[in-house]
Scaffold this motif. Structure first.
Motif: not given
Length: 112
Positions: A62-69, A74-77, A102-109
């Motif tokens: 789950s973590y690996l899938l969540y990390r890649t998606t 988000a960190l790249t953004c 930035m709001a989208t990247a924050t929501v991804w995190l």
């Protein structure tokens, strides 16, 4: 509509019989599968390559899938945004605020 409304109308009218046949075939196929399953008590499963709905993932998977998606994009953004702010300079006269990015990247995190 890029070729004009008359072309769009012609394409819709020509595609309507084919799409109607396709949806009738799909609905009949699903209805026959349900009827066969109800009558025999056996469901014939066709492999599609997708996991079943009740597949359970480990915490690591789950973590690996969540990390890649989520985490990586988000960190790249964030990195690209901060590099952009550094390249624009400290005057911020030519920088765009990019609140939604930035709001989208924050929501991804934050949101799963």
């Amino acid at each position: 509509l890029e070729y004009g409304p008359p072309t769009a109308v012609v394409r819709v009218l020509l595609g309507l019989p084919l799409s109607t046949c396709y949806h009738m075939f799909m609905n009949k196929n699903m209805a026959m599968a349900v009827a066969e399953s109800s009558a025999t008590g056996k469901a014939t499963y066709k492999k599609t390559g997708r996991p079943t709905a009740n597949t359970h993932y480990s915490f690591k998977d789950s973590y690996l899938l969540y990390r890649t998606t989520h985490f990586r994009p988000a960190l790249t953004c964030y990195i690209i945004y901060f590099a952009y702010q550094l390249l624009v300079g400290t005057g911020k006269s030519g920088a765009l605020p990019m609140y939604f990015v930035m709001a989208t990247a924050t929501v991804w995190l934050v949101a799963p």
